[in-house]
Design a protein around this motif. Structure first.
Motif, PDB file in Angstrom:
ATOM      1  N   VAL A 213     -76.102 -43.006 -43.212  1.00 37.17           N
ATOM      2  CA  VAL A 213     -77.058 -43.520 -44.209  1.00 37.17           C
ATOM      3  C   VAL A 213     -78.463 -42.939 -44.033  1.00 37.17           C
ATOM      4  N   ASP A 214     -78.739 -42.381 -42.839  1.00 35.86           N
ATOM      5  CA  ASP A 214     -80.055 -41.775 -42.613  1.00 35.86           C
ATOM      6  C   ASP A 214     -80.121 -40.336 -43.130  1.00 35.86           C
TER       7      ASP A 214
ATOM      8  N   GLU B  83     -80.169 -36.855 -45.179  1.00 35.25           N
ATOM      9  CA  GLU B  83     -80.896 -36.482 -46.393  1.00 35.25           C
ATOM     10  C   GLU B  83     -80.178 -35.333 -47.089  1.00 35.25           C
TER      11      GLU B  83
ATOM     12  N   CYS C 245     -74.228 -38.819 -36.415  1.00 37.99           N
ATOM     13  CA  CYS C 245     -74.409 -37.370 -36.287  1.00 37.99           C
ATOM     14  C   CYS C 245     -73.680 -36.861 -35.039  1.00 37.99           C
TER      15      CYS C 245
ATOM     16  N   ALA D  60     -78.388 -33.257 -44.383  1.00 35.01           N
ATOM     17  CA  ALA D  60     -79.058 -32.907 -43.131  1.00 35.01           C
ATOM     18  C   ALA D  60     -79.329 -34.145 -42.289  1.00 35.01           C
ATOM     19  N   CYS D  61     -79.028 -34.048 -41.008  1.00 39.79           N
ATOM     20  CA  CYS D  61     -79.449 -35.091 -40.070  1.00 39.79           C
ATOM     21  C   CYS D  61     -80.963 -34.987 -39.924  1.00 39.79           C
ATOM     22  N   PRO D  62     -81.696 -36.102 -40.118  1.00 44.83           N
ATOM     23  CA  PRO D  62     -83.161 -36.031 -40.023  1.00 44.83           C
ATOM     24  C   PRO D  62     -83.652 -35.938 -38.579  1.00 44.83           C
ATOM     25  N   GLY D  63     -82.744 -36.114 -37.613  1.00 47.05           N
ATOM     26  CA  GLY D  63     -83.190 -36.121 -36.217  1.00 47.05           C
ATOM     27  C   GLY D  63     -83.008 -34.801 -35.501  1.00 47.05           C
ATOM     28  N   CYS D  64     -82.021 -34.013 -35.913  1.00 50.77           N
ATOM     29  CA  CYS D  64     -81.759 -32.749 -35.219  1.00 50.77           C
ATOM     30  C   CYS D  64     -81.418 -31.700 -36.265  1.00 50.77           C
ATOM     31  N   GLY D  65     -80.924 -30.581 -35.883  1.00 53.12           N
ATOM     32  CA  GLY D  65     -80.701 -29.487 -36.834  1.00 53.12           C
ATOM     33  C   GLY D  65     -79.346 -29.523 -37.528  1.00 53.12           C
ATOM     34  N   TYR D  66     -78.571 -30.619 -37.382  1.00 56.35           N
ATOM     35  CA  TYR D  66     -77.203 -30.615 -37.907  1.00 56.35           C
ATOM     36  C   TYR D  66     -77.146 -30.792 -39.428  1.00 56.35           C
TER      37      TYR D  66
ATOM     38  N   CYS E 207     -76.562 -35.072 -32.344  1.00 59.02           N
ATOM     39  CA  CYS E 207     -77.564 -35.836 -31.592  1.00 59.02           C
ATOM     40  C   CYS E 207     -77.086 -37.259 -31.292  1.00 59.02           C
TER      41      CYS E 207
ATOM     42  N   VAL F 176     -77.689 -39.919 -32.770  1.00 50.75           N
ATOM     43  CA  VAL F 176     -78.742 -40.913 -32.972  1.00 50.75           C
ATOM     44  C   VAL F 176     -78.787 -41.403 -34.413  1.00 50.75           C
ATOM     45  N   ARG F 177     -78.700 -40.475 -35.373  1.00 48.23           N
ATOM     46  CA  ARG F 177     -78.853 -40.873 -36.764  1.00 48.23           C
ATOM     47  C   ARG F 177     -77.492 -41.074 -37.419  1.00 48.23           C
ATOM     48  N   GLU F 178     -77.384 -42.167 -38.231  1.00 48.61           N
ATOM     49  CA  GLU F 178     -76.131 -42.479 -38.895  1.00 48.61           C
ATOM     50  C   GLU F 178     -76.102 -41.879 -40.287  1.00 48.61           C
TER      51      GLU F 178
END
Lengths: 56, 405
Positions: free
Chosen positions: A48-49, A51, A39, A5-11, A42, A44-46
């Motif tokens: 490695v971020d 989860e 991602c 899961a991307c921690p920044g958006c719903g992807y 978004c 924004v999140r790579e």
């Protein structure tokens, strides 16, 4: 087969589905996705971020 | 509080609805104001009507007069509104389809105006000067259309991403959709980002750097994707070439229908349009810089890394683009739900007025450089500094040139 899961958006990156448009055919393991991959939703999140999604 | 929300990890399986506010008990003060977004794409029609009524050719410049004259004045007259929708209502607000239609409707009006302009350019009734005035008006519409495309291009739905590319076709800026989402959002407020301006960099120095730098970056991002997919770079499945093909097709059809006389005007309006987008880019992150962490990655983009404004007129004109920190924290969030963030540095007026200021570098520096320094509590080394001017700027602030970047 796991989902990440991307921690920044719903992807979610789902190993079973992959992301063919991004060059990851269905079944591509998360380990084969490059570390600097960002991602696709978004931007924004790579990788490695991301989860590990245990449940849904 | 806002930063906590922006940084907190969202859990995707629950909606966390805190039912403090019932949607029925809250009304959006800007709800109907968003319809004013089509005032700008209507400018070619208003210009045509005004010239017809008065015979005064100056009205062909209505687009620039509106955006660079009326909106800065409206920003001052109407003032600011920092109010936010309650957190508990954001999800409900985002799924209200009314707001989407406010952006969709922009695009048919935009293209009706472009067709009107082509018809006027080909009619033979306009002097070259009138035609150029109209090209400026159409170009301003095209530039504001890039902002509409920006709102649509951040969404997951393929229909909205397609509309985004349609809106970009008029200015030939289809690669923006890739570079902005996958390049700018990743590298924002770093020296590596072509679309983040630097302390000591004038708009006129920034313009070629961002135009060519963004193009090069977009191509690199798309080439890497195509390499992974195992496709040639030279195909219409290359999203950059696909988007540009839309522009070539559009200009070709217009030239066939109205005659090749429209082509120079089409090129001029496109340059004006993307230059307007780039001056907005210039003021969004001027001088702001993310720190590098010990592992070599940049710190996460925080509210402190974007210039914000709560001026109502520009916020309505640009679909809350000025609530830029929340946009970078939550890029897929719909415009109506973007929030004012307390920690974000604020511009002295709305984006419309700051655009005009950016054209005059000495004025820009006088207004913005002290504000940037205040933001860094006087420590100039925390700024994203134009390398060419680094030694001079550090010396002016009494810092040795050896200070770490």
């Amino acid at each position: 087969v796991s989902r990440w899961a991307c921690p920044g958006c719903g992807y979610f990156y789902d190993e079973a589905a992959g992301h063919p448009r991004e060059g990851f055919p269905p079944g591509t393991p998360w380990a084969d996705v490059p570390d600097h991959w960002v991602c696709p939703d978004c931007g924004v999140r790579e990788k490695v971020d991301f989860e590990l999604a245990t449940d849904d | 509080m806002e930063a906590t929300t922006a940084d907190s990890h969202h859990h995707h399986h629950h909606d966390h609805e805190r039912v403090e506010v019932n949607p029925a008990d809250w009304t959006d003060p800007k709800r109907y104001a968003w319809l004013l977004g089509i005032v700008v794409p209507l400018a070619p029609f208003m210009a045509w009507g005004s010239v017809a009524l008065t015979g005064f050719g100056g009205f062909w410049l209505l687009g620039p007069v509106l955006v660079f004259g009326a909106f800065p004045l409206l920003d001052i007259a109407v003032g600011v509104d920092p109010s936010n929708p309650p957190d508990s209502i954001l999800k409900w607000l985002e799924q209200d389809r009314y707001y989407r239609w406010c952006t969709y409707i922009f695009i048919p009006v935009q293209y009706a105006g472009l067709i009107l302009a082509c018809w006027l350019w080909s009619s033979g009734d306009l002097s070259v000067l009138d035609g150029l005035g109209l090209a400026f008006t159409v170009g301003v519409v095209g530039g504001i259309a890039i902002n509409t495309a920006h709102e649509l291009g951040h969404k997951r739905a393929s229909s909205e991403r397609w509309l985004s590319r349609v809106a970009l076709a008029q200015t030939g800026y289809g690669h923006f959709f890739i570079e902005h989402n996958r390049g700018h959002h990743v590298r924002v407020a770093t020296p590596e980002d072509p679309a983040s301006s630097r302390l000591g960099e004038s708009f006129w120095a920034f313009l070629p750097r961002t135009v060519f730098g963004s193009l090069r970056s977009a191509w690199g991002i798309e080439a890497e994707r195509l390499d992974r997919v195992g496709e040639s770079h030279w195909t219409l499945r290359n999203d950059i070439l696909g988007a540009w093909a839309m522009t070539v097709g559009l200009f070709a059809v217009l030239a066939i229908v109205f005659g090749p006389v429209v082509l120079p005007y089409l090129v001029i309006q496109a340059v004006i349009g993307f230059s307007l987008l780039e001056v907005v880019n210039y003021l969004e992150h001027y001088g702001l810089r993310r720190d590098k962490r010990e592992d070599g990655r940049y710190e996460r983009c925080r509210p402190e890394h974007s210039w914000n404004s709560n001026n109502v007129a520009s916020n309505v004109l640009l679909y809350h683009l000025q609530r830029h920190s929340d946009h970078h924290a939550n890029p897929t969030r719909r415009y109506q739900a973007l929030r004012h963030v307390e920690e974000a540095p604020q511009l002295p007026t709305g984006y419309a007025g700051m655009i005009v200021l950016a054209w005059f570098p000495p004025l820009w520096r006088r207004v913005m450089d002290p504000r940037l320094l205040d933001h860094f509590e006087g420590d100039v080394t925390r700024a994203n500094i134009q390398p060419r001017k680094r030694a001079r700027i550090l010396a002016r602030h009494g810092v040795g040139a050896e200070a770490a970047p």
